[in-house]
Scaffold this motif. Structure first.
Motif, short mmCIF file in Angstrom:
data_model
loop_
_atom_site.label_atom_id
_atom_site.label_comp_id
_atom_site.label_asym_id
_atom_site.label_seq_id
_atom_site.Cartn_x
_atom_site.Cartn_y
_atom_site.Cartn_z
N ALA A 8 4.48 10.31 -5.62
CA ALA A 8 4.40 9.00 -6.28
C ALA A 8 5.78 8.47 -6.65
CB ALA A 8 3.52 9.09 -7.52
N LEU A 9 6.66 9.35 -7.12
CA LEU A 9 8.03 8.91 -7.48
C LEU A 9 8.78 8.40 -6.26
CD1 LEU A 9 9.13 11.69 -10.02
CD2 LEU A 9 8.73 9.26 -10.50
N LYS A 10 8.66 9.08 -5.15
CA LYS A 10 9.35 8.63 -3.93
C LYS A 10 8.80 7.29 -3.44
CE LYS A 10 11.16 12.90 -2.11
NZ LYS A 10 12.07 13.04 -0.99
N ILE A 11 7.48 7.14 -3.51
CA ILE A 11 6.85 5.87 -3.10
C ILE A 11 7.29 4.75 -4.03
CG2 ILE A 11 4.64 4.66 -2.93
CD1 ILE A 11 5.32 6.64 -0.60
N HIS A 57 0.85 -1.18 0.00
CA HIS A 57 0.00 0.00 0.00
C HIS A 57 0.89 1.24 0.00
CE1 HIS A 57 -3.68 2.25 0.59
NE2 HIS A 57 -3.03 2.99 1.46
N PRO A 58 0.56 2.26 -0.83
CA PRO A 58 1.45 3.42 -0.98
C PRO A 58 1.27 4.50 0.08
CG PRO A 58 -0.40 3.63 -2.48
CD PRO A 58 -0.56 2.31 -1.77
N ALA A 59 1.17 4.09 1.34
CA ALA A 59 1.09 5.03 2.47
C ALA A 59 1.43 4.27 3.74
CB ALA A 59 -0.31 5.64 2.58
N LEU A 60 1.58 5.02 4.81
CA LEU A 60 1.87 4.42 6.11
C LEU A 60 0.54 4.11 6.79
CD1 LEU A 60 4.79 6.77 7.19
CD2 LEU A 60 4.98 4.41 6.36
N THR A 100 5.53 10.17 4.27
CA THR A 100 4.62 9.09 3.89
C THR A 100 5.50 7.87 3.67
OG1 THR A 100 2.76 8.45 2.48
CG2 THR A 100 4.58 9.61 1.39
N GLY A 101 4.98 6.85 3.05
CA GLY A 101 5.81 5.67 2.84
C GLY A 101 5.01 4.53 2.25
#
Length: 186
Positions: A166-169, A103-106, A132-133
């Motif tokens: 989005a790029l960082k994730i 999942h693209p969040a913490l 985020t993460g």
């Protein structure tokens, strides 16, 4: 050799990264890519890596056809890598603690129905989050509520758009998702 099956609905960069990661592994191999989208780029990516693909409709997912195919394969791990449909309880019951999702969040923040991809990144941006993460978790009958396996945070203080987030994730997913899968099948 452990058998891994991937489910994806779109582009498939995560799926391809996982396939490549396990190409030369003696621990596991990706034995199939399942998609509910006949036009998903993930299908081309899988075929280019000589991984069999299986496409299905939403009704086939919920009415047992997908479960039948999975029971033929008997995967050791089912990995949702950008799969956008709710996973049926019938499959979860047959493969307990063998289905994971990224999942693209913490989580528990920014989870639940409708919270995927850009929707998550936009919500994170609008709430002025500093970080985020990603969360890798087991799949249960509720969206994004399964037991956490792994989380990794990243600072987004300098991000001005959902695309930058989005790029960082995506970088976190590419780095950590294959390693977490590897640790689960060891």
């Amino acid at each position: 050799m452990k058998k891994i099956v991937l489910f994806a609905s779109g582009n498939g960069s995560n799926a391809e990264n996982i396939i490549i990661h396990f190409k030369n592994s003696n621990q596991g191999t990706v034995v199939g890519v399942f998609s509910n989208n006949l036009h998903a780029k993930v299908l081309d990516r899988a075929k280019s890596q000589a991984v069999p693909t299986f496409t299905f409709t939403k009704s086939e997912l919920n009415e047992g056809k997908v479960l039948e195919e999975l029971q033929k394969i008997q995967p050791d791990l089912i990995v949702l890598a950008g799969f956008l449909l709710k996973f049926p309880e019938s499959i979860i019951a047959k493969f307990p603690d063998k289905i994971i999702n990224v999942h693209p969040a913490l989580l528990p923040k920014y989870g639940g129905k409708g919270m995927y991809g850009r929707h998550v990144h936009q919500a994170v941006l609008e709430n002025n989050e500093k970080e985020t993460g990603i969360t890798i978790h087991f799949v249960n009958e509720h969206y994004d509520e399964g037991e956490f396996i792994f989380q990794k945070a990243v600072s987004i203080e300098n991000c001005q758009s959902a695309d930058e987030i989005a790029l960082k994730i995506h970088e976190l997913e590419m780095e950590h998702f294959p390693k977490v899968i590897e640790s689960l099948i060891e």
